[in-house]
Enzyme design. Structure first.
Site, PDB file in Angstrom:
ATOM      1  N   ASP A 180       0.659  -1.412   0.064  1.00  0.00           N
ATOM      2  CA  ASP A 180       0.150   0.190  -0.030  1.00  0.00           C
ATOM      3  C   ASP A 180       0.773   1.305   0.008  1.00  0.00           C
ATOM      4  O   ASP A 180       0.516   2.234  -0.304  1.00  0.00           O
ATOM      5  CB  ASP A 180      -0.730   0.074   1.176  1.00  0.00           C
ATOM      6  CG  ASP A 180      -1.851  -1.057   1.235  1.00  0.00           C
ATOM      7  OD1 ASP A 180      -2.437  -1.638   0.235  1.00  0.00           O
ATOM      8  OD2 ASP A 180      -2.206  -1.521   2.372  1.00  0.00           O
ATOM      9  N   ASP A 204      -0.414   5.566   1.876  1.00  0.00           N
ATOM     10  CA  ASP A 204      -1.287   4.975   2.306  1.00  0.00           C
ATOM     11  C   ASP A 204      -1.222   5.461   3.884  1.00  0.00           C
ATOM     12  O   ASP A 204      -2.100   6.158   4.281  1.00  0.00           O
ATOM     13  CB  ASP A 204      -1.063   3.345   2.451  1.00  0.00           C
ATOM     14  CG  ASP A 204      -2.301   2.501   3.309  1.00  0.00           C
ATOM     15  OD1 ASP A 204      -3.466   3.028   2.869  1.00  0.00           O
ATOM     16  OD2 ASP A 204      -1.900   1.767   3.985  1.00  0.00           O
ATOM     17  N   ASP A 208       1.974   0.318  10.173  1.00  0.00           N
ATOM     18  CA  ASP A 208       1.006  -0.659  10.016  1.00  0.00           C
ATOM     19  C   ASP A 208       1.371  -1.663  10.955  1.00  0.00           C
ATOM     20  O   ASP A 208       2.343  -2.067  10.754  1.00  0.00           O
ATOM     21  CB  ASP A 208       0.358  -1.093   8.881  1.00  0.00           C
ATOM     22  CG  ASP A 208      -0.677  -0.219   7.929  1.00  0.00           C
ATOM     23  OD1 ASP A 208      -0.746   0.792   8.542  1.00  0.00           O
ATOM     24  OD2 ASP A 208      -1.179  -0.742   7.079  1.00  0.00           O
ATOM     25  N   ARG A 260      -6.692   8.027  12.823  1.00  0.00           N
ATOM     26  CA  ARG A 260      -5.980   6.648  12.884  1.00  0.00           C
ATOM     27  C   ARG A 260      -4.604   7.063  13.716  1.00  0.00           C
ATOM     28  O   ARG A 260      -3.703   6.575  13.326  1.00  0.00           O
ATOM     29  CB  ARG A 260      -5.686   6.176  11.594  1.00  0.00           C
ATOM     30  CG  ARG A 260      -6.806   5.735  10.706  1.00  0.00           C
ATOM     31  CD  ARG A 260      -6.604   4.837   9.759  1.00  0.00           C
ATOM     32  NE  ARG A 260      -7.720   4.611   8.902  1.00  0.00           N
ATOM     33  CZ  ARG A 260      -7.607   3.725   7.768  1.00  0.00           C
ATOM     34  NH1 ARG A 260      -6.689   3.356   7.387  1.00  0.00           N
ATOM     35  NH2 ARG A 260      -8.840   3.441   7.193  1.00  0.00           N
TER      36      ARG A 260
END
Ligand SMILES: *[C@@H]1O[C@H](CO)[C@@H](O)[C@H](O)[C@H]1NC(C)=O
Ligand SMILES: *[C@@H]1O[C@H](CO)[C@@H](O)[C@H](O)[C@H]1NC(C)=O
Ligand SMILES: *[C@@H]1O[C@H](CO)[C@@H](O)[C@H](O)[C@H]1NC(C)=O
Length: 382
Positions: A180, A204, A208, A260
């Site tokens: 991503d 992205d 993560d 996020r």
């Protein structure tokens, strides 16, 4: 940056007394956080680089498996990259060395990776003392590895990647699926410490943690200019993320971070002593009944707009466990507020290596003021 005593003065007793008086006052003026004070007061840190491994806190525990007997010191001298046949002197060559490898950089450099860089177990990237950027194309992935430290690197403008081949650990050529475009991916990995990096402007997200990863600490990083910053768990159907444990501590989120920070699926996130300056959608949120303990953070709501609420929650998960989002001793500014869900009380249950002193929220601005890759001057300290 702090100015502390250069070691050459210590041989003059008189100077030393004067100096220590001066230094103590200068240094104490800005208190160091619990991780930094473990190594940054050492003016000779260059010769004691591996002491850093003892400074981690939170779910990663102490990173002492990365140091000691048999540790290979590898110096990156060449910013080039060949994903299938890495050349000695390049970063990729160093990250594929088996066993404990402590990687430093000879000079300032900008590294444009041709493909995603897979980091093997027992690897440390130590960018202190130089200005290292990984930028403009593929970025870092810690895949099925454990005992990894990433410290002092600027990672930005990471781009999505099509499928392709790269050399992985043990010299195996591995087919990778599409990526991503995150700055750092932690995938099915454990015992990972990501400290003092500057992460921004990727395709992205910035960080993560997915694929059943465990025992991760994300500390002292500076996150900026990103729509979706951090994802802990990427897939509602991935039940292995129930084991996920992540400590997010002493990071700075600003400017232009929209949502996020993190977004959590399953698992346990201890979000503590971070500085949030504004958001567009929300700061902390999730789905699939994660547990989020928000503790002694400083949440400064955006000046404009009506999104003063820190939290966001998606879906109600009737079949399984009740949700828990709770806030302890957080500081709310500009009208920020936290919507708790479920009961208070699920604690991280840290062991002796993992637990740490939690500072008061009102000094979080100071404690995060040197978040991101540090500028360490040659003669003095970091
Ligand atoms: C993740 O790693 C564990 C062991 O560390 C393994 O059992 C599991 O199958 C892995 N999951 C995936 C999706 O690769
Ligand atoms: C994670 O940390 C716990 C202690 O909290 C430890 O018992 C466990 O073995 C660790 N797991 C991994 C995979 O590192
Ligand atoms: C959780 O704790 C906070 C403060 O520590 C308190 O204000 C809040 O009411 C508590 N919530 C629940 C559901 O017990």
């Amino acid at each position: 940056m702090r100015i502390c005593a250069p070691s050459r003065f210590t041989s003059f007793p008189f100077f030393f007394i004067l100096f220590s008086f001066f230094i103590q006052n200068v240094c104490l003026a800005k208190p160091m956080n619990v991780i930094d004070k473990c190594w940054r007061q050492d003016t000779n840190w260059r010769n004691h680089r591996q002491r850093l491994a003892r400074c981690s806190v939170g779910f990663a525990g102490k990173m002492t498996n990365n140091i000691g007997k048999g540790t290979i010191r590898y110096i990156v001298t060449d910013p080039g990259d060949d994903p299938l046949s890495p050349q000695p002197g390049t970063l990729r060559y160093g990250t594929l060395i088996e066993g404990k490898t402590w990687i430093t950089f000879r000079k300032n450099m900008k590294i444009k990776l041709q493909k995603v860089l897979l980091i093997s177990s027992y690897t440390t990237l130590d960018g202190r003392g130089v200005d290292v950027h990984i930028e403009g194309n593929a970025c870092l992935v810690i895949y099925k590895a454990s005992n990894v430290i990433i410290h002092g690197i600027q990672i930005h403008h990471c781009k999505a990647q099509g499928p392709g081949l790269v050399m992985g650990p043990r010299g195996m050529i591995m087919p990778l699926g599409p990526m991503d475009g995150d700055a750092i991916g932690v995938v099915n990995a454990s015992k990972v410490w990501i400290d003092h990096n500057t992460l921004y402007s990727c395709d992205d997200g910035l960080l993560d943690v997915t694929g059943g990863s465990k025992n991760v600490t994300i500390s002292n990083n500076w996150f900026k200019n990103q729509e979706g910053v951090m994802l802990l768990g990427h897939d509602d159907s991935y039940l292995r993320d129930q084991q996920m444990k992540v400590t997010i501590v002493l990071n700075r989120f600003r400017p232009n971070c929209n949502q996020r920070m993190p977004r959590v699926r399953y698992g346990y996130a201890h979000v503590v002593n971070n500085l949030y300056q504004g958001w567009k959608q929300y700061a902390i949120g999730g789905s699939m009944h994660p547990i989020i303990k928000s503790e002694s953070n400083d949440f400064i709501a955006p000046q404009s707009g009506n999104k003063k609420v820190v939290t966001w929650r998606k879906g109600v998960d009737r079949n399984s466990k009740p949700w828990t989002f709770y806030s302890v001793n957080d500081l709310f500014e500009n009208g920020a507020y936290f919507k708790s869900t479920g009961k208070n009380g699920s604690v991280p249950s840290y062991n002796n290596e993992q637990k740490f002193h939690i500072a008061k929220a009102k000094i979080v601005k100071t404690l995060t003021s040197s978040a991101g890759a540090l500028k360490c001057s040659k003669a003095l300290t970091c």
